[in-house]
Design a protein around this motif. Structure first.
Motif, PDB file in Angstrom:
ATOM      1  N   ARG A 144       0.890  -1.150   0.010  1.00 43.28           N
ATOM      2  CA  ARG A 144      -0.141  -0.180  -0.074  1.00 43.28           C
ATOM      3  C   ARG A 144       1.122   1.168   0.058  1.00 43.28           C
ATOM      4  O   ARG A 144       0.520   2.145  -0.765  1.00 43.28           O
ATOM      5  CB  ARG A 144      -0.693   0.074   1.225  1.00 43.28           C
ATOM      6  N   ALA A 145       1.822   1.165   1.072  1.00 44.75           N
ATOM      7  CA  ALA A 145       2.768   2.395   1.008  1.00 44.75           C
ATOM      8  C   ALA A 145       3.541   2.610  -0.478  1.00 44.75           C
ATOM      9  O   ALA A 145       3.694   3.791  -0.885  1.00 44.75           O
ATOM     10  CB  ALA A 145       3.778   2.305   2.137  1.00 44.75           C
ATOM     11  N   ILE A 146       3.946   1.510  -1.191  1.00 48.46           N
ATOM     12  CA  ILE A 146       4.868   1.724  -2.357  1.00 48.46           C
ATOM     13  C   ILE A 146       4.032   2.453  -3.449  1.00 48.46           C
ATOM     14  O   ILE A 146       4.390   3.216  -4.017  1.00 48.46           O
ATOM     15  CB  ILE A 146       5.263   0.530  -2.603  1.00 48.46           C
ATOM     16  N   PHE A 147       2.788   2.317  -3.581  1.00 48.76           N
ATOM     17  CA  PHE A 147       1.800   2.549  -4.424  1.00 48.76           C
ATOM     18  C   PHE A 147       1.010   3.700  -4.107  1.00 48.76           C
ATOM     19  O   PHE A 147       0.101   4.098  -4.877  1.00 48.76           O
ATOM     20  CB  PHE A 147       1.162   1.619  -5.175  1.00 48.76           C
ATOM     21  N   GLU A 148       0.847   4.252  -3.152  1.00 48.26           N
ATOM     22  CA  GLU A 148       0.038   5.159  -2.348  1.00 48.26           C
ATOM     23  C   GLU A 148       0.274   6.344  -3.279  1.00 48.26           C
ATOM     24  O   GLU A 148       1.535   6.846  -3.355  1.00 48.26           O
ATOM     25  CB  GLU A 148       0.232   5.586  -0.747  1.00 48.26           C
ATOM     26  N   GLY A 149      -0.660   7.043  -3.895  1.00 51.49           N
ATOM     27  CA  GLY A 149      -0.669   8.303  -4.434  1.00 51.49           C
ATOM     28  C   GLY A 149      -0.228   8.099  -6.000  1.00 51.49           C
ATOM     29  O   GLY A 149      -0.596   8.867  -6.802  1.00 51.49           O
ATOM     30  N   LYS A 150      -0.087   6.850  -6.397  1.00 51.09           N
ATOM     31  CA  LYS A 150       0.117   6.595  -7.720  1.00 51.09           C
ATOM     32  C   LYS A 150      -1.174   5.750  -8.164  1.00 51.09           C
ATOM     33  O   LYS A 150      -1.602   5.671  -9.442  1.00 51.09           O
ATOM     34  CB  LYS A 150       1.444   5.846  -7.919  1.00 51.09           C
ATOM     35  N   PHE A 151      -1.567   4.834  -7.373  1.00 49.39           N
ATOM     36  CA  PHE A 151      -2.693   3.873  -7.714  1.00 49.39           C
ATOM     37  C   PHE A 151      -3.677   3.960  -6.512  1.00 49.39           C
ATOM     38  O   PHE A 151      -3.254   4.073  -5.425  1.00 49.39           O
ATOM     39  CB  PHE A 151      -2.197   2.396  -8.005  1.00 49.39           C
ATOM     40  N   SER A 152      -4.857   3.207  -6.969  1.00 51.89           N
ATOM     41  CA  SER A 152      -5.749   3.180  -5.629  1.00 51.89           C
ATOM     42  C   SER A 152      -5.203   1.596  -5.539  1.00 51.89           C
ATOM     43  O   SER A 152      -5.245   0.791  -6.390  1.00 51.89           O
ATOM     44  CB  SER A 152      -7.232   3.288  -6.293  1.00 51.89           C
ATOM     45  N   VAL A 153      -5.172   1.234  -4.263  1.00 50.82           N
ATOM     46  CA  VAL A 153      -4.744   0.025  -3.623  1.00 50.82           C
ATOM     47  C   VAL A 153      -5.691  -0.724  -2.976  1.00 50.82           C
ATOM     48  O   VAL A 153      -6.320  -0.166  -2.166  1.00 50.82           O
ATOM     49  CB  VAL A 153      -3.428   0.026  -2.866  1.00 50.82           C
ATOM     50  N   ASP A 154      -6.140  -2.007  -3.397  1.00 52.63           N
ATOM     51  CA  ASP A 154      -7.172  -3.078  -2.830  1.00 52.63           C
ATOM     52  C   ASP A 154      -6.188  -4.266  -2.105  1.00 52.63           C
ATOM     53  O   ASP A 154      -5.199  -4.439  -2.892  1.00 52.63           O
ATOM     54  CB  ASP A 154      -8.053  -3.408  -3.920  1.00 52.63           C
ATOM     55  N   THR A 155      -6.543  -4.709  -1.292  1.00 57.64           N
ATOM     56  CA  THR A 155      -5.855  -5.566  -0.698  1.00 57.64           C
ATOM     57  C   THR A 155      -6.860  -6.822  -0.277  1.00 57.64           C
ATOM     58  O   THR A 155      -8.118  -6.607   0.097  1.00 57.64           O
ATOM     59  CB  THR A 155      -5.005  -5.408   0.539  1.00 57.64           C
TER      60      THR A 155
END
Length: 110
Positions: free
Chosen positions: A10-21
């Motif tokens: 989540r932290a790696i892609f925050e701000g670049k993509f919406s992240v679902d887990t």
């Protein structure tokens, strides 16, 4: 995956993509069935439905999804690597560097 790995992704892609887990393969499949995902990062070893079964089911309902899958796992063997290579699926071995994870996703995200 573990909560710490999910938080890291989540932290790696925050701000670049919406992240679902998802906590297991069945939950991941349910989410994938109801939305569009630019990239899917999946472990091989998951409860309820393993990553390979998740991938196969996903391919049945979303024909172009295989190019958007990345397997991220610590439990790779010759059989699994052969499966990834035969199906042209990207994979990363845990632990992978943040830059390698980011590059792998950016390479396939649509």
């Amino acid at each position: 995956d573990t909560e710490s790995n999910l938080a890291m992704l989540r932290a790696i892609f925050e701000g670049k993509f919406s992240v679902d887990t998802a906590r297991n393969g069945a939950e991941a499949f349910e989410k994938l069935s109801s939305g569009h995902y630019s990239a899917v990062i999946s472990d091989v070893e998951m409860p309820v439905m393993d990553g390979v079964e998740f991938y196969r089911k996903a391919r049945e309902i979303i024909p172009g999804i295989s190019g958007r899958f990345i397997f991220y796992s610590a439990t790779l063997n010759v059989e699994r690597i052969s499966f990834f290579n035969e199906n042209r699926i990207k994979y990363l071995v845990k632990p992978a560097s943040i830059s390698n994870i980011r590059a792998a996703v950016m390479d396939i995200a649509v």
